[in-house]
Scaffold this motif. Structure first.
Motif, short mmCIF file in Angstrom:
data_model
loop_
_atom_site.label_atom_id
_atom_site.label_comp_id
_atom_site.label_asym_id
_atom_site.label_seq_id
_atom_site.Cartn_x
_atom_site.Cartn_y
_atom_site.Cartn_z
N SER A 353 0.83 -1.21 0.00
CA SER A 353 0.00 0.00 0.00
C SER A 353 0.86 1.26 0.00
O SER A 353 0.56 2.23 -0.71
CB SER A 353 -0.94 -0.01 1.21
OG SER A 353 -0.23 0.07 2.42
N ASP A 354 1.94 1.26 0.79
CA ASP A 354 2.82 2.44 0.82
C ASP A 354 3.59 2.60 -0.49
O ASP A 354 3.71 3.71 -1.02
CB ASP A 354 3.81 2.33 1.98
CG ASP A 354 3.13 2.46 3.34
OD1 ASP A 354 2.01 3.01 3.38
OD2 ASP A 354 3.70 2.00 4.34
N LEU A 355 4.11 1.50 -1.02
CA LEU A 355 4.94 1.59 -2.22
C LEU A 355 4.14 1.94 -3.46
O LEU A 355 4.63 2.67 -4.33
CB LEU A 355 5.70 0.27 -2.42
CG LEU A 355 6.84 0.02 -1.42
CD1 LEU A 355 7.42 -1.37 -1.60
CD2 LEU A 355 7.94 1.08 -1.56
N CYS A 356 2.90 1.45 -3.55
CA CYS A 356 2.12 1.78 -4.75
C CYS A 356 1.73 3.26 -4.74
O CYS A 356 1.70 3.90 -5.81
CB CYS A 356 0.89 0.87 -4.88
SG CYS A 356 -0.40 1.13 -3.65
N VAL A 357 1.48 3.82 -3.56
CA VAL A 357 1.18 5.25 -3.48
C VAL A 357 2.40 6.07 -3.90
O VAL A 357 2.30 7.02 -4.68
CB VAL A 357 0.73 5.63 -2.05
CG1 VAL A 357 0.70 7.15 -1.88
CG2 VAL A 357 -0.64 5.05 -1.76
N PHE A 358 3.58 5.70 -3.41
CA PHE A 358 4.81 6.40 -3.80
C PHE A 358 5.01 6.37 -5.32
O PHE A 358 5.28 7.39 -5.94
CB PHE A 358 6.02 5.78 -3.11
CG PHE A 358 7.33 6.25 -3.69
CD1 PHE A 358 7.89 7.45 -3.29
CD2 PHE A 358 7.99 5.51 -4.67
CE1 PHE A 358 9.08 7.91 -3.84
CE2 PHE A 358 9.18 5.95 -5.22
CZ PHE A 358 9.72 7.16 -4.80
N THR A 359 4.85 5.17 -5.90
CA THR A 359 5.14 5.01 -7.32
C THR A 359 4.21 5.85 -8.19
O THR A 359 4.65 6.53 -9.12
CB THR A 359 5.02 3.53 -7.73
OG1 THR A 359 5.76 2.73 -6.81
CG2 THR A 359 5.56 3.30 -9.13
N VAL A 360 2.93 5.83 -7.88
CA VAL A 360 1.99 6.58 -8.72
C VAL A 360 2.15 8.08 -8.50
O VAL A 360 1.95 8.87 -9.44
CB VAL A 360 0.54 6.12 -8.46
CG1 VAL A 360 -0.03 6.70 -7.18
CG2 VAL A 360 -0.35 6.50 -9.65
N TYR A 361 2.55 8.49 -7.29
CA TYR A 361 2.70 9.93 -7.05
C TYR A 361 3.89 10.52 -7.81
O TYR A 361 3.93 11.73 -8.07
CB TYR A 361 2.79 10.23 -5.56
CG TYR A 361 1.46 10.70 -4.99
CD1 TYR A 361 1.13 12.05 -4.96
CD2 TYR A 361 0.52 9.79 -4.53
CE1 TYR A 361 -0.08 12.48 -4.47
CE2 TYR A 361 -0.70 10.21 -4.03
CZ TYR A 361 -1.00 11.56 -4.00
OH TYR A 361 -2.21 11.98 -3.52
N CYS A 362 4.86 9.70 -8.20
CA CYS A 362 5.93 10.20 -9.08
C CYS A 362 5.33 10.78 -10.36
O CYS A 362 5.78 11.83 -10.85
CB CYS A 362 6.89 9.06 -9.43
SG CYS A 362 7.87 8.42 -8.07
N PHE A 363 4.32 10.11 -10.88
CA PHE A 363 3.71 10.55 -12.14
C PHE A 363 2.54 11.51 -11.91
O PHE A 363 2.26 12.36 -12.75
CB PHE A 363 3.27 9.32 -12.95
CG PHE A 363 4.45 8.53 -13.46
CD1 PHE A 363 5.03 8.83 -14.67
CD2 PHE A 363 5.00 7.51 -12.69
CE1 PHE A 363 6.13 8.11 -15.14
CE2 PHE A 363 6.10 6.79 -13.14
CZ PHE A 363 6.67 7.10 -14.37
#
Length: 441
Positions: A353-363
């Motif tokens: 949950s934490d990592l998917c939020v980080f990844t999408v927020y890059c874009f």
């Protein structure tokens, strides 16, 4: 098996707002209360974290609504980034959603959902993975039918999820006896992460709002419906999340929520209504999560489809296939389901949950900045304009930077892993295009 058919524009405003609300409200609000409280330290600060997370999400939604109203096509963020920044950044955004963010967020959701299902049926923790796999396969099979079937399921489950939500809010606020705003964990020595980490935890619960943009090519009058569905959907979720949090803190002492962790909601509904009532409400929450899972498995394959239709992926001819009658991207749906199963097997839901939020927020951050580029390029009237421009986009950019910096500080190893998977997409893109040019020659 060529792409002989296109997706069907058959979704109206009711379906669109149900998908927005239904894709957001799933496991996060029911499973993140403990972790948000642990990081915040006090119930009042935890409530503020949920509000701030909602405001960050709403400013992002208002910003994307303006961009999306000008590009009402299948693919969402992938299409926006490409139109603003060019072909390669657009591909990276699509690749990120197809192989990292989409499968990761589905894996996180189904991981939390399987925990509640195991509790509901009185099964041991060893059943979590089998239950998660069965859930993904069932919902993926549903979405092999035409898009109206998945959209109808979203509408039904959205209505169903309102029942346990309303019951928890009303009972907690009017019959709870705890002080919702002034309880503290400091006396038991628990305070893990601080306010920033608490807000970061809420953003997983708010995420999913942009997925309706992936269906831009299937929404009737998308230029008007899409922005309104995004904004109204996020606003409704912000209100609901705040009320659920207050209700939970009214019923249970902070120390008990810390002790229960992911099991807080299961305990809460049983505590309020007894074993039978608790079972019925737990069933409603599980149905709610199925609706969220359906929304994600309905929308993410559209990114794969949009990329494959452009020939951007290996085996694009297969991945872009839609059924002649139902106009469903069946191969893309199967691909997302398989990737999600792998994520579920190799990662625990909290980490995902934490990592998917980080990844999408890059874009997301790139898209938020893109509104300024689009306004310079296009001086014509827009179907939707972000209110309080430029302040709303600037707040969304600051929120995006906060997410990225917080996650880098808290989990640098996970960040490197997920960014590495995203970067792998770049050589794949060049290989695919090289083979495409060789075939054309």
């Amino acid at each position: 098996m060529g792409e002989a058919h296109n997706l069907k524009r058959s979704l109206g405003f009711g379906s669109a707002i149900s998908i927005v609300f239904g894709t957001i409200v799933g496991s996060g609000i029911f499973f993140k209360q403990g972790s948000v409280l642990d990081s915040a330290g006090t119930t009042g600060t935890a409530i503020l974290a949920w509000v701030i997370g909602g405001i960050i999400t709403l400013t992002g939604g208002l910003t994307i609504a303006e961009i999306g109203s000008q590009m009402p096509y299948t693919g969402g963020l992938y299409v926006y980034i490409e139109n603003i920044y060019g072909r390669i950044p657009g591909f990276m955004a699509g690749w990120m959603q197809a192989v990292v963010y989409g499968p990761a967020i589905i894996g996180a959701l189904v991981g939390f959902m399987s925990l509640m299902m195991a509790n509901f049926f009185g099964l041991s923790a060893s059943w979590r993975l089998p239950l998660a796999a069965i859930s993904i396969i069932l919902i993926a099979a549903l979405n092999l039918l035409e898009n109206r079937v998945g959209a109808a399921f979203s509408v039904i489950t959205t209505i169903a999820k309102l029942i346990p939500i309303a019951v928890i809010i009303v009972c907690g606020i009017f019959w709870g006896h705890q002080d919702a705003f002034n309880q503290s964990l400091h006396e038991i020595g628990v305070h893990d992460g601080g306010f920033g980490v608490a807000v970061l935890a809420t953003l997983f619960a708010y995420d999913g709002w942009i997925l309706i943009a992936n269906l831009g090519g299937e929404i009737k009058n998308a230029q008007k419906i899409l922005p309104h569905a995004i904004v109204l959907g996020i606003t409704a979720v912000l209100v609901v999340y705040t009320l659920i949090t207050i209700a939970t803190f009214r019923f249970l002492p902070a120390a008990k929520i810390h002790q229960l962790g992911d099991n807080t909601t299961s305990y809460l509904v049983t505590y309020i209504f007894g074993p039978l009532g608790g079972k019925l409400l737990s069933a409603g929450i599980i149905i709610s999560m199925f609706g969220t899972l359906n929304g994600k498995i309905l929308t993410f394959p559209r990114i794969v489809y949009a990329m494959a239709k452009r020939g951007d992926l290996p085996f694009s001819r297969f991945l872009s296939y839609v059924t002649p009658k139902g106009k469903s991207p069946v191969v893309a749906t199967s691909f997302i389901a398989i990737m999600a199963l792998l994520m579920t097997y190799f990662f625990d839901p909290d980490h995902l949950s934490d990592l998917c939020v980080f990844t999408v927020y890059c874009f997301y951050l790139m898209a938020f900045c893109g509104i300024f580029i689009l306004r310079r390029r296009n001086q014509k009237p827009r179907p939707f304009s972000t209110p309080l421009y430029p302040w709303i986009p600037l707040i969304s950019i600051l929120g995006g930077l906060f997410v990225l910096i917080s996650e880098v500080i808290n989990d640098p190893a996970g960040v490197i892993l997920f960014l590495g998977i995203v970067i792998v997409g770049l050589p794949i893109f060049y290989i695919v295009k090289k083979l495409e040019r060789a075939e054309n020659n």
